[in-house]
Design a protein around this motif. Structure first.
Motif, mmCIF file in Angstrom:
data_model
loop_
_atom_site.group_PDB
_atom_site.id
_atom_site.type_symbol
_atom_site.label_atom_id
_atom_site.label_comp_id
_atom_site.label_asym_id
_atom_site.label_seq_id
_atom_site.Cartn_x
_atom_site.Cartn_y
_atom_site.Cartn_z
ATOM 1 N N PRO A 1 35.606 34.699 44.452
ATOM 2 C CA PRO A 1 37.013 34.698 44.021
ATOM 3 C C PRO A 1 37.419 33.406 43.300
ATOM 4 O O PRO A 1 38.312 33.432 42.452
ATOM 5 C CB PRO A 1 37.792 34.858 45.330
ATOM 6 N N ALA A 2 36.764 32.303 43.597
ATOM 7 C CA ALA A 2 37.109 31.020 42.976
ATOM 8 C C ALA A 2 36.926 31.032 41.466
ATOM 9 O O ALA A 2 37.496 30.198 40.763
ATOM 10 C CB ALA A 2 36.261 29.904 43.578
ATOM 11 N N PHE A 3 36.164 31.984 40.944
ATOM 12 C CA PHE A 3 35.912 32.043 39.503
ATOM 13 C C PHE A 3 36.935 32.899 38.765
ATOM 14 O O PHE A 3 36.783 33.169 37.580
ATOM 15 C CB PHE A 3 34.498 32.560 39.230
ATOM 16 N N GLY A 4 37.991 33.308 39.436
ATOM 17 C CA GLY A 4 39.030 34.107 38.794
ATOM 18 C C GLY A 4 39.763 33.314 37.727
ATOM 19 O O GLY A 4 39.795 32.078 37.744
ATOM 20 N N VAL A 5 40.352 34.010 36.784
ATOM 21 C CA VAL A 5 41.089 33.415 35.671
ATOM 22 C C VAL A 5 42.554 33.829 35.782
ATOM 23 O O VAL A 5 42.844 35.000 36.013
ATOM 24 C CB VAL A 5 40.511 33.908 34.323
ATOM 25 N N ASP A 6 43.467 32.879 35.630
ATOM 26 C CA ASP A 6 44.892 33.187 35.575
ATOM 27 C C ASP A 6 45.327 33.111 34.122
ATOM 28 O O ASP A 6 45.671 32.044 33.606
ATOM 29 C CB ASP A 6 45.701 32.210 36.430
ATOM 30 N N GLY A 7 45.285 34.240 33.457
ATOM 31 C CA GLY A 7 45.601 34.291 32.036
ATOM 32 C C GLY A 7 47.041 33.998 31.695
ATOM 33 O O GLY A 7 47.382 33.808 30.536
ATOM 34 N N ARG A 8 47.913 33.906 32.691
ATOM 35 C CA ARG A 8 49.308 33.563 32.436
ATOM 36 C C ARG A 8 49.556 32.059 32.524
ATOM 37 O O ARG A 8 50.652 31.604 32.243
ATOM 38 C CB ARG A 8 50.227 34.294 33.424
ATOM 39 N N SER A 9 48.520 31.287 32.874
ATOM 40 C CA SER A 9 48.711 29.836 32.943
ATOM 41 C C SER A 9 48.846 29.271 31.526
ATOM 42 O O SER A 9 48.419 29.874 30.546
ATOM 43 C CB SER A 9 47.548 29.162 33.670
ATOM 44 N N GLY B 1 45.695 40.635 27.625
ATOM 45 C CA GLY B 1 44.337 40.407 28.082
ATOM 46 C C GLY B 1 43.521 39.664 27.041
ATOM 47 O O GLY B 1 43.895 39.608 25.869
ATOM 48 N N PHE B 2 42.400 39.070 27.488
ATOM 49 C CA PHE B 2 41.498 38.383 26.570
ATOM 50 C C PHE B 2 40.101 38.286 27.171
ATOM 51 O O PHE B 2 39.906 38.451 28.374
ATOM 52 C CB PHE B 2 42.014 36.982 26.213
ATOM 53 N N TYR B 3 39.148 37.998 26.280
ATOM 54 C CA TYR B 3 37.754 37.779 26.676
ATOM 55 C C TYR B 3 37.230 36.664 25.787
ATOM 56 O O TYR B 3 37.152 36.818 24.570
ATOM 57 C CB TYR B 3 36.948 39.062 26.480
ATOM 58 N N ALA B 4 36.909 35.526 26.389
ATOM 59 C CA ALA B 4 36.450 34.363 25.622
ATOM 60 C C ALA B 4 35.438 33.582 26.445
ATOM 61 O O ALA B 4 35.735 33.186 27.569
ATOM 62 C CB ALA B 4 37.630 33.459 25.268
ATOM 63 N N GLY B 5 34.256 33.365 25.881
ATOM 64 C CA GLY B 5 33.254 32.549 26.557
ATOM 65 C C GLY B 5 32.887 33.070 27.940
ATOM 66 O O GLY B 5 32.528 32.307 28.821
ATOM 67 N N GLY B 6 32.990 34.365 28.141
ATOM 68 C CA GLY B 6 32.700 34.951 29.442
ATOM 69 C C GLY B 6 33.907 35.054 30.353
ATOM 70 O O GLY B 6 33.849 35.712 31.381
ATOM 71 N N GLU B 7 35.006 34.396 30.000
ATOM 72 C CA GLU B 7 36.234 34.515 30.794
ATOM 73 C C GLU B 7 36.959 35.787 30.380
ATOM 74 O O GLU B 7 37.221 36.007 29.200
ATOM 75 C CB GLU B 7 37.153 33.316 30.565
ATOM 76 N N LEU B 8 37.277 36.597 31.377
ATOM 77 C CA LEU B 8 37.918 37.874 31.133
ATOM 78 C C LEU B 8 39.189 37.937 31.967
ATOM 79 O O LEU B 8 39.184 37.614 33.159
ATOM 80 C CB LEU B 8 36.966 38.998 31.549
ATOM 81 N N TRP B 9 40.275 38.347 31.321
ATOM 82 C CA TRP B 9 41.532 38.489 32.045
ATOM 83 C C TRP B 9 42.328 39.635 31.452
ATOM 84 O O TRP B 9 42.381 39.802 30.222
ATOM 85 C CB TRP B 9 42.355 37.211 31.976
ATOM 86 N N ILE B 10 42.946 40.423 32.317
ATOM 87 C CA ILE B 10 43.860 41.494 31.918
ATOM 88 C C ILE B 10 45.054 41.444 32.858
ATOM 89 O O ILE B 10 44.890 41.255 34.070
ATOM 90 C CB ILE B 10 43.168 42.876 31.974
ATOM 91 N N ASP B 11 46.257 41.618 32.297
ATOM 92 C CA ASP B 11 47.474 41.672 33.106
ATOM 93 C C ASP B 11 47.265 42.613 34.296
ATOM 94 O O ASP B 11 46.674 43.679 34.142
ATOM 95 C CB ASP B 11 48.636 42.221 32.282
ATOM 96 N N GLY C 1 35.762 40.458 37.712
ATOM 97 C CA GLY C 1 35.137 40.129 36.433
ATOM 98 C C GLY C 1 33.701 40.613 36.354
ATOM 99 O O GLY C 1 33.259 41.144 35.331
ATOM 100 N N TYR C 2 32.966 40.443 37.453
ATOM 101 C CA TYR C 2 31.591 40.931 37.479
ATOM 102 C C TYR C 2 31.588 42.458 37.383
ATOM 103 O O TYR C 2 30.809 43.043 36.622
ATOM 104 C CB TYR C 2 30.860 40.479 38.741
ATOM 105 N N ALA C 3 32.482 43.106 38.132
ATOM 106 C CA ALA C 3 32.560 44.566 38.096
ATOM 107 C C ALA C 3 32.893 45.059 36.687
ATOM 108 O O ALA C 3 32.351 46.072 36.235
ATOM 109 C CB ALA C 3 33.601 45.061 39.095
ATOM 110 N N ALA C 4 33.752 44.349 35.973
ATOM 111 C CA ALA C 4 34.105 44.730 34.603
ATOM 112 C C ALA C 4 32.902 44.616 33.672
ATOM 113 O O ALA C 4 32.671 45.490 32.830
ATOM 114 C CB ALA C 4 35.255 43.867 34.088
ATOM 115 N N HIS C 5 32.121 43.536 33.814
ATOM 116 C CA HIS C 5 30.917 43.381 32.994
ATOM 117 C C HIS C 5 29.893 44.461 33.329
ATOM 118 O O HIS C 5 29.244 45.018 32.444
ATOM 119 C CB HIS C 5 30.310 41.987 33.182
ATOM 120 N N ALA C 6 29.733 44.756 34.631
ATOM 121 C CA ALA C 6 28.793 45.794 35.047
ATOM 122 C C ALA C 6 29.233 47.160 34.516
ATOM 123 O O ALA C 6 28.404 47.960 34.067
ATOM 124 C CB ALA C 6 28.671 45.817 36.573
ATOM 125 N N ALA C 7 30.540 47.432 34.540
ATOM 126 C CA ALA C 7 31.050 48.707 34.022
ATOM 127 C C ALA C 7 30.830 48.805 32.513
ATOM 128 O O ALA C 7 30.410 49.853 32.006
ATOM 129 C CB ALA C 7 32.531 48.869 34.354
#
Length: 179
Positions: free
Chosen positions: A26-34, A85-95, A132-138
């Protein structure tokens, strides 16, 4: 365009080759609203979309130039152009209110298709949130399934691995397009 690409850099390799030896926590989560990600909300989006959802509500735009490092795919609501949402350098975030609709797959596949490779160095690994891992796997599984259905030469070991993770396809899908 409602179809999203099927880059060989995704369906031609096993999941671990695509994501690398990543850690999931969980520590690798991204807060795209920051405020760290304000550039995605403030960018001028005059570029034609690389993908548009079948219902026309969302579009993926790609930005890859000297001012945008790393190259990025951004998910916008088509009504008003709001970044969701965005995807950059492996960072993935969706509202949060748009999660679970299959929107991460076109974000990932459009950018990988544009670059011709993963968006990060997979040899050193990457940290993923569980989602994020689940999204990449999907995205990997969907790309493999669609490549097989389109008659592309998917390696047998990749087909077998993806089949072992098979679940119903995401709600936002597009017909395969060879890249």
């Amino acid at each position: 365009m409602t179809e999203f690409p099927l880059p060989r850099a995704v369906w031609g390799v096993a999941l671990e080759q695509f994501v690398g030896p990543g850690m999931v926590a969980p520590a690798f989560g991204v807060d795209g609203r920051s405020s760290d990600y304000d550039l995605f909300r403030e960018a001028p989006w005059e570029l034609a979309p690389a993908w548009t959802s079948p219902d026309g509500r969302h579009a993926v735009h790609l930005v890859a130039d000297a001012d945008w490092e790393p190259p990025t795919s951004v998910l916008l609501e088509t009504e008003g152009g709001t970044c969701v949402g965005f995807y950059a350098g492996g960072e993935l975030w969706i509202d949060e209110d748009r999660r679970g609709a299959g929107l991460s797959t076109p974000l990932i596949l459009c950018l990988v298709a544009r670059l011709g490779k993963a968006t990060y160095d997979t040899r050193s690994g990457l940290g993923f949130s569980p989602a994020g891992y689940a999204a990449h796997a999907a995205a990997h599984r969907i790309a493999v399934e669609r490549a097989v259905a389109a008659g592309m030469r998917v390696p047998a070991e990749v087909r077998a691995e993806a089949a072992s993770r098979s679940v119903p396809a995401a709600s936002y899908s597009g017909a395969p397009r060879r890249t």
